[in-house]
Structures are given as C-alpha cells and as structure tokens.
Motif scaffolding. Structure first.
Motif, PDB file in Angstrom:
ATOM      1  N   GLN A   1      -1.770   5.024  -4.214  1.00 49.64           N
ATOM      2  CA  GLN A   1      -1.784   3.572  -4.198  1.00 49.64           C
ATOM      3  C   GLN A   1      -0.931   3.098  -3.032  1.00 49.64           C
ATOM      4  O   GLN A   1       0.215   3.509  -2.891  1.00 49.64           O
ATOM      5  CB  GLN A   1      -1.235   3.048  -5.515  1.00 49.64           C
ATOM      6  N   VAL A   2      -1.504   2.246  -2.174  1.00 52.27           N
ATOM      7  CA  VAL A   2      -0.777   1.783  -0.989  1.00 52.27           C
ATOM      8  C   VAL A   2      -0.440   0.297  -1.037  1.00 52.27           C
ATOM      9  O   VAL A   2       0.367  -0.170  -0.242  1.00 52.27           O
ATOM     10  CB  VAL A   2      -1.547   2.108   0.310  1.00 52.27           C
ATOM     11  N   PHE A   3      -1.072  -0.439  -1.947  1.00 51.14           N
ATOM     12  CA  PHE A   3      -0.782  -1.863  -2.092  1.00 51.14           C
ATOM     13  C   PHE A   3      -1.160  -2.298  -3.495  1.00 51.14           C
ATOM     14  O   PHE A   3      -2.169  -1.852  -4.049  1.00 51.14           O
ATOM     15  CB  PHE A   3      -1.578  -2.698  -1.078  1.00 51.14           C
ATOM     16  N   GLN A   4      -0.342  -3.208  -4.060  1.00 51.30           N
ATOM     17  CA  GLN A   4      -0.710  -3.805  -5.340  1.00 51.30           C
ATOM     18  C   GLN A   4      -0.035  -5.159  -5.493  1.00 51.30           C
ATOM     19  O   GLN A   4       1.137  -5.323  -5.158  1.00 51.30           O
ATOM     20  CB  GLN A   4      -0.313  -2.913  -6.511  1.00 51.30           C
ATOM     21  N   ASN A   5      -0.807  -6.121  -5.954  1.00 51.82           N
ATOM     22  CA  ASN A   5      -0.267  -7.395  -6.409  1.00 51.82           C
ATOM     23  C   ASN A   5      -1.066  -7.787  -7.654  1.00 51.82           C
ATOM     24  O   ASN A   5      -1.828  -6.965  -8.174  1.00 51.82           O
ATOM     25  CB  ASN A   5      -0.278  -8.466  -5.297  1.00 51.82           C
ATOM     26  N   SER A   6      -0.933  -8.997  -8.125  1.00 53.64           N
ATOM     27  CA  SER A   6      -1.624  -9.385  -9.361  1.00 53.64           C
ATOM     28  C   SER A   6      -3.132  -9.507  -9.186  1.00 53.64           C
ATOM     29  O   SER A   6      -3.873  -9.504 -10.168  1.00 53.64           O
ATOM     30  CB  SER A   6      -1.058 -10.700  -9.888  1.00 53.64           C
ATOM     31  N   GLN A   7      -3.616  -9.567  -7.940  1.00 54.11           N
ATOM     32  CA  GLN A   7      -5.038  -9.752  -7.686  1.00 54.11           C
ATOM     33  C   GLN A   7      -5.747  -8.513  -7.143  1.00 54.11           C
ATOM     34  O   GLN A   7      -6.952  -8.402  -7.268  1.00 54.11           O
ATOM     35  CB  GLN A   7      -5.240 -10.892  -6.687  1.00 54.11           C
ATOM     36  N   LEU A   8      -5.023  -7.610  -6.515  1.00 57.41           N
ATOM     37  CA  LEU A   8      -5.664  -6.510  -5.800  1.00 57.41           C
ATOM     38  C   LEU A   8      -4.805  -5.249  -5.833  1.00 57.41           C
ATOM     39  O   LEU A   8      -3.588  -5.319  -5.676  1.00 57.41           O
ATOM     40  CB  LEU A   8      -5.900  -6.908  -4.333  1.00 57.41           C
ATOM     41  N   THR A   9      -5.473  -4.123  -6.021  1.00 60.90           N
ATOM     42  CA  THR A   9      -4.843  -2.810  -5.864  1.00 60.90           C
ATOM     43  C   THR A   9      -5.640  -2.052  -4.813  1.00 60.90           C
ATOM     44  O   THR A   9      -6.867  -2.002  -4.878  1.00 60.90           O
ATOM     45  CB  THR A   9      -4.875  -2.016  -7.190  1.00 60.90           C
ATOM     46  N   VAL A  10      -4.948  -1.481  -3.829  1.00 63.04           N
ATOM     47  CA  VAL A  10      -5.606  -0.675  -2.794  1.00 63.04           C
ATOM     48  C   VAL A  10      -5.093   0.750  -2.917  1.00 63.04           C
ATOM     49  O   VAL A  10      -3.888   0.988  -2.951  1.00 63.04           O
ATOM     50  CB  VAL A  10      -5.321  -1.221  -1.379  1.00 63.04           C
ATOM     51  N   THR A  11      -6.037   1.683  -2.991  1.00 65.83           N
ATOM     52  CA  THR A  11      -5.729   3.100  -3.137  1.00 65.83           C
ATOM     53  C   THR A  11      -6.359   3.869  -1.993  1.00 65.83           C
ATOM     54  O   THR A  11      -7.521   3.638  -1.652  1.00 65.83           O
ATOM     55  CB  THR A  11      -6.284   3.637  -4.481  1.00 65.83           C
ATOM     56  N   GLN A  12      -5.611   4.783  -1.403  1.00 63.33           N
ATOM     57  CA  GLN A  12      -6.160   5.638  -0.358  1.00 63.33           C
ATOM     58  C   GLN A  12      -6.933   6.759  -1.019  1.00 63.33           C
ATOM     59  O   GLN A  12      -6.408   7.494  -1.854  1.00 63.33           O
ATOM     60  CB  GLN A  12      -5.060   6.200   0.528  1.00 63.33           C
ATOM     61  N   LEU A  13      -8.205   6.896  -0.651  1.00 61.07           N
ATOM     62  CA  LEU A  13      -9.065   7.933  -1.218  1.00 61.07           C
ATOM     63  C   LEU A  13      -8.947   9.242  -0.460  1.00 61.07           C
ATOM     64  O   LEU A  13      -8.968  10.312  -1.044  1.00 61.07           O
ATOM     65  CB  LEU A  13     -10.524   7.481  -1.215  1.00 61.07           C
ATOM     66  N   LYS A  14      -8.905   9.134   0.861  1.00 61.66           N
ATOM     67  CA  LYS A  14      -8.731  10.272   1.757  1.00 61.66           C
ATOM     68  C   LYS A  14      -8.228   9.728   3.076  1.00 61.66           C
ATOM     69  O   LYS A  14      -8.032   8.521   3.198  1.00 61.66           O
ATOM     70  CB  LYS A  14     -10.024  11.085   1.899  1.00 61.66           C
ATOM     71  N   ASP A  15      -8.007  10.582   4.038  1.00 61.45           N
ATOM     72  CA  ASP A  15      -7.524  10.094   5.331  1.00 61.45           C
ATOM     73  C   ASP A  15      -8.439   8.996   5.867  1.00 61.45           C
ATOM     74  O   ASP A  15      -9.641   9.203   6.008  1.00 61.45           O
ATOM     75  CB  ASP A  15      -7.460  11.236   6.347  1.00 61.45           C
ATOM     76  N   HIS A  16      -7.859   7.829   6.105  1.00 64.28           N
ATOM     77  CA  HIS A  16      -8.547   6.709   6.740  1.00 64.28           C
ATOM     78  C   HIS A  16      -9.652   6.083   5.893  1.00 64.28           C
ATOM     79  O   HIS A  16     -10.536   5.421   6.435  1.00 64.28           O
ATOM     80  CB  HIS A  16      -9.074   7.106   8.118  1.00 64.28           C
ATOM     81  N   VAL A  17      -9.607   6.272   4.577  1.00 59.99           N
ATOM     82  CA  VAL A  17     -10.561   5.629   3.660  1.00 59.99           C
ATOM     83  C   VAL A  17      -9.790   5.106   2.450  1.00 59.99           C
ATOM     84  O   VAL A  17      -9.097   5.868   1.782  1.00 59.99           O
ATOM     85  CB  VAL A  17     -11.673   6.596   3.193  1.00 59.99           C
ATOM     86  N   TRP A  18      -9.936   3.793   2.188  1.00 59.75           N
ATOM     87  CA  TRP A  18      -9.253   3.154   1.070  1.00 59.75           C
ATOM     88  C   TRP A  18     -10.247   2.378   0.228  1.00 59.75           C
ATOM     89  O   TRP A  18     -11.260   1.908   0.726  1.00 59.75           O
ATOM     90  CB  TRP A  18      -8.213   2.161   1.570  1.00 59.75           C
ATOM     91  N   VAL A  19      -9.946   2.222  -1.043  1.00 57.48           N
ATOM     92  CA  VAL A  19     -10.732   1.378  -1.936  1.00 57.48           C
ATOM     93  C   VAL A  19      -9.816   0.283  -2.464  1.00 57.48           C
ATOM     94  O   VAL A  19      -8.669   0.537  -2.823  1.00 57.48           O
ATOM     95  CB  VAL A  19     -11.368   2.177  -3.102  1.00 57.48           C
TER      96      VAL A  19
END
Length: 140
Positions: free
Chosen positions: A24-42
């Motif tokens: 997990q590289v970012f999280q707030n109350s509206q969005l969570t961003v997770t790195q799936l592999k090198d240079h790819v995030w969801v």
C-alpha cells in the motif's frame, strides 16, 4: 465489434500479470493505492471504483478516474512524476467522475456524449492505438 472497455480491461490484466508486490503506497478516506508490481499500481475508491497507474520510462498512464476522490491529480503525482496520460475505459461516472482534475483525456468516441460537460481536451482512441510510455507500450 470493437469493445473498448473489454480491451482495456484485458490490457490491465496483462500489465498486472505476475503480481510480485502488494504494498500500500497511499490511503485516505476515499482512495487506497496499492503497488501490484514494479511500476504498476491499482487504486480502489471507497465506493468500489478501480483505476490503474502504469508507469514507463518516459510517461505514465492512468486508466479510469473513479468517483469520490478529491484531488486525484495530486494523489497520482505522489505515485509518479512522469508526464501523465489519462484514458477512460468508458464514459460512465464511476470510470470518468474525476476527469475534472486532468486537462486532457483519451477515450473512445462512442462515449463522448457522456462527458460533454468536460472542459478539457478529449482525444479519441480506437483499436490499435498505442500509448508509448517509453520502455512499455500499451495497445488498445
């Protein structure tokens, strides 16, 4: 018949194949961003919208913009500083709701009527269009 959404969905699945990271590289109350592999995030919004960031050596690609995500442009900039292209799988609000944070988007012309109030530039893509990110090419 060409199905832009199915094509981009397949493209994302291929790009994310071989998942090796899950940080997990970012999280707030509206969005969570997770790195799936090198240079790819969801990115996953609190109202169950999904977006992807794919980064190449020269550019990055944001696939969809979701809804309920204030300052999405600034959040994406926390992930990548590369020049960014934004592409919509289709024009429904849950995929295009945050395009207001970006000055330019790519989409299929058949969905243009869904975003006609958008003040930025709309670039049309069709089957065979290639997003050249440098060392990575994403073809519609």
């Amino acid at each position: 018949m060409f199905n832009f959404r199915r094509t981009l969905t397949l493209l994302v699945a291929v790009a994310a194949a071989g998942i090796s990271l899950s940080a997990q590289v970012f999280q707030n109350s509206q969005l969570t961003v997770t790195q799936l592999k090198d240079h790819v995030w969801v990115g996953e919004t609190s109202d169950n919208c999904t977006m992807y960031i794919i980064e190449g050596s020269k550019k990055a690609l944001l696939i969809d913009t979701g809804t309920r995500c204030d300052s999405l442009d600034k959040i994406v900039r926390k992930i990548t500083s590369k020049p960014l292209e934004v592409v919509l799988t289709h024009g429904h609000l849950d995929h295009a709701g945050n395009i207001v944070y970006f000055s330019s988007v790519f989409m299929h012309k058949a969905d243009f009527f869904m975003v006609q109030g958008y003040q930025g530039k709309v670039n049309f893509v069709d089957e065979g269009y290639v997003f050249d990110l440098g060392d990575r090419k994403i073809e519609v």
